[in-house]
Scaffold this active site. Sequence first.
Site, short mmCIF file in Angstrom:
data_model
loop_
_atom_site.label_atom_id
_atom_site.label_comp_id
_atom_site.label_asym_id
_atom_site.label_seq_id
_atom_site.Cartn_x
_atom_site.Cartn_y
_atom_site.Cartn_z
N PRO A 1 0.84 -1.20 0.00
CG PRO A 1 -0.73 -1.57 1.67
CD PRO A 1 0.58 -2.06 1.17
CG LEU A 2 1.00 3.90 -3.45
CD1 LEU A 2 0.34 4.86 -4.43
CD2 LEU A 2 2.49 3.80 -3.74
CB CYS A 3 -1.10 4.68 3.16
SG CYS A 3 -1.69 2.99 3.42
CB THR A 4 2.54 0.70 4.03
OG1 THR A 4 1.28 0.26 4.53
CG2 THR A 4 3.65 0.03 4.83
CD GLU B 1 2.23 9.43 5.75
OE1 GLU B 1 2.81 9.78 6.80
OE2 GLU B 1 1.97 10.21 4.82
#
Length: 449
Positions: free
Chosen positions: A208-211, A214
């Site tokens: 996931p791009l959020c992982t 962030e």
Amino acid sequence: MADPSEHGRWRDLDKLLLRPGNLVGPNFEPGPDLRADLQAYVKVLVVGAGGLGCELLKDLALSGFRNLHVIDMDRIEVSNLNRQFLFRLEDVGKPKAEVAAKRVMERVGGVNIIPHFCRIEDKDLDFYSDFNIIALGLDSIEARSYINAVACSFLDYDSEDNPLEETIKPMVDGGTEGFKGHARVILPGITPCFECTIWLFPPQVKFPLCTLAETPRTAAHCIEYAHLIKWGEVHSGKTFDADDPEHMQWVYSEALKRAELFGISGVTYSLTQGVVKNIIPAIASTNAIISAACALEALKIATGCSKTLSNYLTYNGLAGLHTKVTEFIKEKDCLACGPGVLIELDTLITLQKFMELLGEHPGLLLSKPSVTYRGKNLYMQAPAVLEEMTRPNLQQPLFNLMGKVPKDVIHVNGTTLTNGKKTSCLRKLRVVFKGIVDGVVDMDTAGGA
């Protein structure tokens, strides 16, 4: 290295080719002419010149195959040298296919290997049709799928949906992952093709791009951040090239910075290559074992000296040694190797009329179809921009849109009623045009729309 006498050199091969047995193929005819024919007439294409491809070239050359081609788009890197035994330090930067061909010909007298330093997509169908067997030494699902589609494109069926033997293009596929590997025989139309068993390959890992942005937790997260996010921020509009050492070095450096910021260890240049290019760890001994199995199957196909593998061999050398053969079943309606629905048409029928017939055909009953031919969109229902672009084709004869070939395969995506519900489905059609003699319209028999 001097060659031994011809008799001594092929002693072990002759044990397979000169005498009958209980496990031979149905068309096996033992005798001295069989080896001569193998060496003179059988042409094999090896796809891939990496760890498995190097082994395949060597094994095939030592098994009596003399007419070999190899195709690979990559150049040799330092990281290849621990397992791709045909390459040396001075070869770094050179095309794999060219160096591999040269090294095998230096060691095995009488063999002729023609290298092709290019993408597999750069070759046309006539190139692939020239080979009796295609041996795959690939590490990419996409590349396997492409070659599978090429081989299946030569397949033709009779009126009873039985594959015509002369149109079957045999493939031998090998793959390795660490201490595990597989070898399989693919006879399009008879055994399962690659697409029939695509479920055997696990989905590629996606983060996931959020992982990535962030909360990175692993070295792979840091590498993918540099590759998928940071590259675009710094090099706006510039395409990342995984085969460019400078691009890879930049990603490695940025991944190191990211890892240090979050206290993560394990980022190396080798791992960076593996994550970005989806390279699976390879072990030389596994490549050697799988290649031996593939080369033996190629010899069986070419000579009939034994029945071929039926049809999927797995190997696991992680704890001891374990091999198993599983017979998978061909998918009847496979869009790659299945016969498809046979439709006979007049040469003047328009694309629009053809689409109307799809809704009336008892084996299809398709509504709102989109039509694709050899990757080209003939008509698309959606999105609106594609519908507008392909709309002029509706009034064109389908025969013209398909390049005036007497028969070929097209794919149609539409909706049909299943248990009272509308469902989307993709269908393969074998289109045959009436009144075509050797590719020329016979005006006495060709009808109108």
